[in-house]
Motif scaffolding. Structure first.
Motif, PDB file in Angstrom:
ATOM      1  N   GLU A  23     -10.033 -51.670 -59.335  1.00 21.01           N
ATOM      2  CA  GLU A  23      -8.925 -51.589 -58.366  1.00 21.01           C
ATOM      3  C   GLU A  23      -7.585 -51.884 -59.023  1.00 21.01           C
ATOM      4  O   GLU A  23      -6.567 -51.265 -58.693  1.00 21.01           O
ATOM      5  CB  GLU A  23      -9.180 -52.524 -57.176  1.00 21.01           C
ATOM      6  CG  GLU A  23     -10.160 -51.953 -56.166  1.00 21.01           C
ATOM      7  CD  GLU A  23      -9.958 -50.454 -55.913  1.00 21.01           C
ATOM      8  OE1 GLU A  23      -8.832 -50.027 -55.591  1.00 21.01           O
ATOM      9  OE2 GLU A  23     -10.934 -49.689 -56.077  1.00 21.01           O
ATOM     10  N   THR A  24      -7.570 -52.842 -59.942  1.00 18.99           N
ATOM     11  CA  THR A  24      -6.323 -53.176 -60.641  1.00 18.99           C
ATOM     12  C   THR A  24      -5.844 -51.994 -61.488  1.00 18.99           C
ATOM     13  O   THR A  24      -4.647 -51.687 -61.530  1.00 18.99           O
ATOM     14  CB  THR A  24      -6.533 -54.424 -61.531  1.00 18.99           C
ATOM     15  OG1 THR A  24      -6.907 -55.520 -60.700  1.00 18.99           O
ATOM     16  CG2 THR A  24      -5.261 -54.773 -62.297  1.00 18.99           C
ATOM     17  N   GLU A  54      -4.502 -49.256 -59.202  1.00 18.15           N
ATOM     18  CA  GLU A  54      -3.193 -49.661 -58.689  1.00 18.15           C
ATOM     19  C   GLU A  54      -2.124 -49.591 -59.794  1.00 18.15           C
ATOM     20  O   GLU A  54      -0.985 -49.197 -59.534  1.00 18.15           O
ATOM     21  CB  GLU A  54      -3.299 -51.085 -58.115  1.00 18.15           C
ATOM     22  CG  GLU A  54      -2.017 -51.679 -57.562  1.00 18.15           C
ATOM     23  CD  GLU A  54      -1.500 -51.006 -56.294  1.00 18.15           C
ATOM     24  OE1 GLU A  54      -2.134 -50.062 -55.783  1.00 18.15           O
ATOM     25  OE2 GLU A  54      -0.419 -51.437 -55.838  1.00 18.15           O
ATOM     26  N   ARG A 102      -1.022 -46.099 -59.960  1.00 19.56           N
ATOM     27  CA  ARG A 102      -0.159 -45.783 -58.820  1.00 19.56           C
ATOM     28  C   ARG A 102       1.262 -46.324 -59.040  1.00 19.56           C
ATOM     29  O   ARG A 102       2.258 -45.629 -58.809  1.00 19.56           O
ATOM     30  CB  ARG A 102      -0.739 -46.367 -57.528  1.00 19.56           C
ATOM     31  CG  ARG A 102      -0.082 -45.850 -56.253  1.00 19.56           C
ATOM     32  CD  ARG A 102      -0.618 -46.549 -54.998  1.00 19.56           C
ATOM     33  NE  ARG A 102      -0.192 -47.933 -54.904  1.00 19.56           N
ATOM     34  CZ  ARG A 102       1.003 -48.339 -54.451  1.00 19.56           C
ATOM     35  NH1 ARG A 102       1.896 -47.448 -54.061  1.00 19.56           N
ATOM     36  NH2 ARG A 102       1.305 -49.613 -54.410  1.00 19.56           N
ATOM     37  N   HIS A 120       1.534 -55.056 -63.950  1.00 14.99           N
ATOM     38  CA  HIS A 120       0.495 -55.210 -62.939  1.00 14.99           C
ATOM     39  C   HIS A 120      -0.814 -55.704 -63.568  1.00 14.99           C
ATOM     40  O   HIS A 120      -1.438 -56.646 -63.083  1.00 14.99           O
ATOM     41  CB  HIS A 120       0.262 -53.906 -62.187  1.00 14.99           C
ATOM     42  CG  HIS A 120      -0.708 -54.058 -61.064  1.00 14.99           C
ATOM     43  ND1 HIS A 120      -0.415 -54.804 -59.932  1.00 14.99           N
ATOM     44  CD2 HIS A 120      -1.976 -53.643 -60.913  1.00 14.99           C
ATOM     45  CE1 HIS A 120      -1.463 -54.812 -59.131  1.00 14.99           C
ATOM     46  NE2 HIS A 120      -2.433 -54.113 -59.702  1.00 14.99           N
TER      47      HIS A 120
END
Ligand code: MF3
Ligand code: CO
Length: 248
Positions: free
Chosen positions: A126-127, A130, A133, A155
Motif C-alpha cells: 500500500e505504501t 501510494e 500516486r 512517503h
C-alpha cells in the motif's frame, strides 16, 4: 534531451497502454498459491497474440521472458520460471508492450492468498502504491522532475521503508527507455522543468529493509541484499496542460 510527444503520439502510447492494462488484469486473476511464475509469461503471450503488438522486454539486451515476475525479496527483473507462489507471498508483475511503434510500461505488486490484515507485506504494498500516486501528482507542467522523486522518497521513508537506488523510472514512447532517468529519491525544486507532452514511466521500488540490492547469477533478477521484501508499482503517464494523464 526529453522528447515532447504530440497528442497523436500520446494516443498511440495509450493504445499500447490499454494492452498492458489488460495483461496485468488477466495476470492478476491467476496470481494465487500454486501458480508458477512461468504461467504468467504464457498467459501474457496468449493475450499478446490477440493484438497487433509485441513484448517490449523479450530480447531486450537478451532478456528471456515476456514479462518480469519478482517474488518477495526479488525487487525487479525476475525471470519467469518454475518458482511457485505460496500463501503470504507478494509478487511484482511488470509488463511492457510495443504497439504500432510506441511503448507503454506498467507494474503492480499483489499479495498472494490470505495475508493477515495489518501484515507488513500489505503495508509495504500500500505504501508503494501510494508513493506512485503521490509521485504522479507532481507530474505537472512547471514542476521539476525531482519533485516527483522527492514525493516518492518522502512517503516511503516516512513509513520506515527505503528506496531502491540502483533502478529508476524513465522517459518512454518511441523506445522503452528514453530520457530522462527518474530516480525515486531527490531534492524538491531540482531537475529539468516538466513540460506538457513529456511521457514518463514512473516506478517506485520500495524495500522493507535496506535499500541495497544485488543481481543474481542469471544476470537479471535483482534481490534485496538483506532478503527482506520489496514492492514495485509503475505507470506510464503523460504531462498535460491539466492533470497528469495515466496511459496504463
Ligand atoms: N519496467 C522495467 C524497465 O523499465 C522492465 C525492463 S525488463 C527488461 O526497465 F527486460 F526489458 F529489461
Ligand atoms: Co519501466
Amino acid at each position: 534531451m526529453i522528447d515532447i510527444k504530440s497528442g497523436h503520439e500520446i494516443g498511440l502510447i495509450e493504445e499500447a497502454g490499454k494492452v498492458v492494462k489488460t495483461i496485468l488484469e488477466e495476470l492478476g486473476k491467476i496470481a494465487r498459491p500454486g501458480t508458477a511464475t512461468l504461467e504468467f509469461d504464457k498467459k501474457a503471450e496468449e493475450i499478446i497474440g490477440k493484438f497487433r503488438c509485441r513484448s517490449a522486454f523479450k530480447g531486450y539486451r537478451g532478456y528471456p521472458g515476456t514479462v518480469c515476475v519478482s517474488v518477495n525479496e526479488e525487487v525487479v527483473h525476475g525471470i519467469p520460471g518454475n518458482r511457485r507462489l505460496g500463501e503470504g507471498d507478494i509478487v511484482g508483475i511488470d509488463v511492457g508492450i510495443e504497439k504500432d511503434g510506441y511503448f507503454a510500461d506498467s507494474a503492480i505488486t499483489l499479495a498472494i492468498g490470505d495475508l493477515r490484515r495489518g501484515a507488513k507485506a500489505l503495508d509495504l504494498i500500500e505504501t508503494t502504491r501510494e508513493a506512485l500516486r503521490l509521485g504522479i501528482r507532481e507530474a505537472v507542467e512547471g514542476n521539476r522532475l525531482f519533485d516527483i522523486s522527492h514525493a516518492i522518497q518522502r512517503h516511503a521513508e516516512s513509513r520506515g521503508y527505503s528506496v531502491v537506488r540502483d533502478f529508476v523510472g524513465h522517459g518512454i514512447g518511441k523506445k522503452l527507455h528514453e530520457d530522462p532517468s527518474i530516480p525515486n529519491f531527490g531534492a524538491k525544486g531540482t531537475g529539468p522543468r516538466l513540460k506538457s507532452g513529456m511521457v514518463l514511466a514512473i516506478e517506485p521500488m520500495i524495500n522493507e529493509g535496506g535499500w541495497e540490492v544485488e543481481v543474481l547469477d542469471d544476470g537479471w533478477t535483482a534481490v534485496t541484499k538483506d532478503k527482506k521484501l520489496s514492492a514495485h508499482f509503475e505507470h506510464t503517464i503523460a504531462i498535460t496542460e491539466n492533470d497528469p494523464r495515466i496511459l496504463t
